[in-house]
Design an enzyme around this catalytic site. Sequence first.
Site, PDB file in Angstrom:
ATOM      1  N   GLY A  54      40.913  42.603  48.627  1.00 59.88           N
ATOM      2  CA  GLY A  54      41.064  41.076  49.254  1.00 59.88           C
ATOM      3  C   GLY A  54      42.518  40.827  49.946  1.00 59.88           C
ATOM      4  O   GLY A  54      42.827  39.597  50.153  1.00 59.88           O
ATOM      5  N   SER A  55      43.046  41.889  50.582  1.00 58.03           N
ATOM      6  CA  SER A  55      44.379  41.856  51.164  1.00 58.03           C
ATOM      7  C   SER A  55      44.350  40.871  52.376  1.00 58.03           C
ATOM      8  O   SER A  55      45.141  40.281  52.714  1.00 58.03           O
ATOM      9  CB  SER A  55      45.062  42.838  51.239  1.00 58.03           C
ATOM     10  N   ASN A  56      43.225  41.142  52.971  1.00 49.99           N
ATOM     11  CA  ASN A  56      43.094  40.436  54.495  1.00 49.99           C
ATOM     12  C   ASN A  56      42.718  39.115  54.133  1.00 49.99           C
ATOM     13  O   ASN A  56      43.186  38.037  54.803  1.00 49.99           O
ATOM     14  CB  ASN A  56      41.931  41.013  55.201  1.00 49.99           C
ATOM     15  N   HIS A  73      37.209  45.116  61.125  1.00 55.88           N
ATOM     16  CA  HIS A  73      36.908  46.436  60.962  1.00 55.88           C
ATOM     17  C   HIS A  73      37.826  47.110  61.264  1.00 55.88           C
ATOM     18  O   HIS A  73      38.676  47.091  62.223  1.00 55.88           O
ATOM     19  CB  HIS A  73      35.762  46.526  62.155  1.00 55.88           C
TER      20      HIS A  73
HETATM   21  C1  GAR Z   1      40.156  46.302  55.360  1.00 57.68           C
HETATM   22  O1  GAR Z   1      40.572  47.438  55.654  1.00 57.68           O
HETATM   23  C2  GAR Z   1      39.193  45.974  56.126  1.00 57.68           C
HETATM   24  O2  GAR Z   1      39.025  45.922  57.619  1.00 57.68           O
HETATM   25  C3  GAR Z   1      37.790  47.024  55.651  1.00 57.68           C
HETATM   26  O3  GAR Z   1      38.006  46.942  54.371  1.00 57.68           O
HETATM   27  C4  GAR Z   1      39.309  46.996  54.034  1.00 57.68           C
HETATM   28  C5  GAR Z   1      39.366  45.819  53.139  1.00 57.68           C
HETATM   29  O4  GAR Z   1      40.683  45.623  52.595  1.00 57.68           O
HETATM   30  N1  GAR Z   1      36.423  46.324  56.070  1.00 57.68           N
HETATM   31  C6  GAR Z   1      35.474  47.069  56.547  1.00 57.68           C
HETATM   32  O5  GAR Z   1      35.505  48.450  56.289  1.00 57.68           O
HETATM   33  C7  GAR Z   1      34.124  46.397  56.736  1.00 57.68           C
HETATM   34  N2  GAR Z   1      33.293  47.297  57.132  1.00 57.68           N
HETATM   35  P1  GAR Z   1      41.067  44.395  51.782  1.00 57.68           P
HETATM   36  O6  GAR Z   1      39.920  43.987  50.825  1.00 57.68           O
HETATM   37  O7  GAR Z   1      42.313  44.407  51.089  1.00 57.68           O
HETATM   38  O8  GAR Z   1      41.068  43.310  52.687  1.00 57.68           O
END
Ligand code: GAR
Length: 196
Positions: free
Chosen positions: A15-17, A113
Amino acid sequence: MTVKTRCAAFISGRGSNMMALVEAAKAPDFPAEFVVVVSNDPAAGGLEWAAGQGIAAVAIDHRPYGKDREAHERAIDAVLETHGVEFICLAGYMRVLTPWLVEKWQGRMINIHPALLPDFKGLHTHQRCLEAGHDRHGATVHWVSSGVDEGDIIAQAEVPVLADDTADTLAARVLVEEHKLYPAALRAVMSNLTKL
Ligand code: GAR
């Protein structure tokens, strides 16, 4: 005073985004607030962080629903309803959405993405970028439409691909940009929505 649109973030993992969005939304002039974080995985690390921020953090495990993806999404949608959600940010949500949810939230749901769309839709984008020999990579924020990773592009951020990159080092460089791109794109989308 800034009117803040009530947003949900959907996550499947760390969930960093989502964290970057929540932090950005703390600014008084940011046109959105996060009222609920939803995950299909009860073990998603981001849930605990969101709860610690005082945000409703809800896990709706997809597994008991088996192949009935729409029933899973209807359960999620009921949570969104409870929290008066107006807009959804998919933030590392790793399930393909059904046409039902996509249609219901059309124009009110965006995704990030980890690639420069239309290149590298789907999974393993960093590895595929290296294998394709591209010298630029990045991330895209786009509207969610019925085709996976196919909605209109809102904003992109580029990074160079370096000669000694692995998928992990490239992913880390892209992620730094994702954390800046997503809040900026959400802010832009919200300003346009309020102008409509
Ligand atoms: C991120 O890099 C996001 O862009 C990608 O998953 C990661 C999640 O990281 N999303 C996808 O690949 C969607 N198809 P996070 O949980 O640390 O945000």
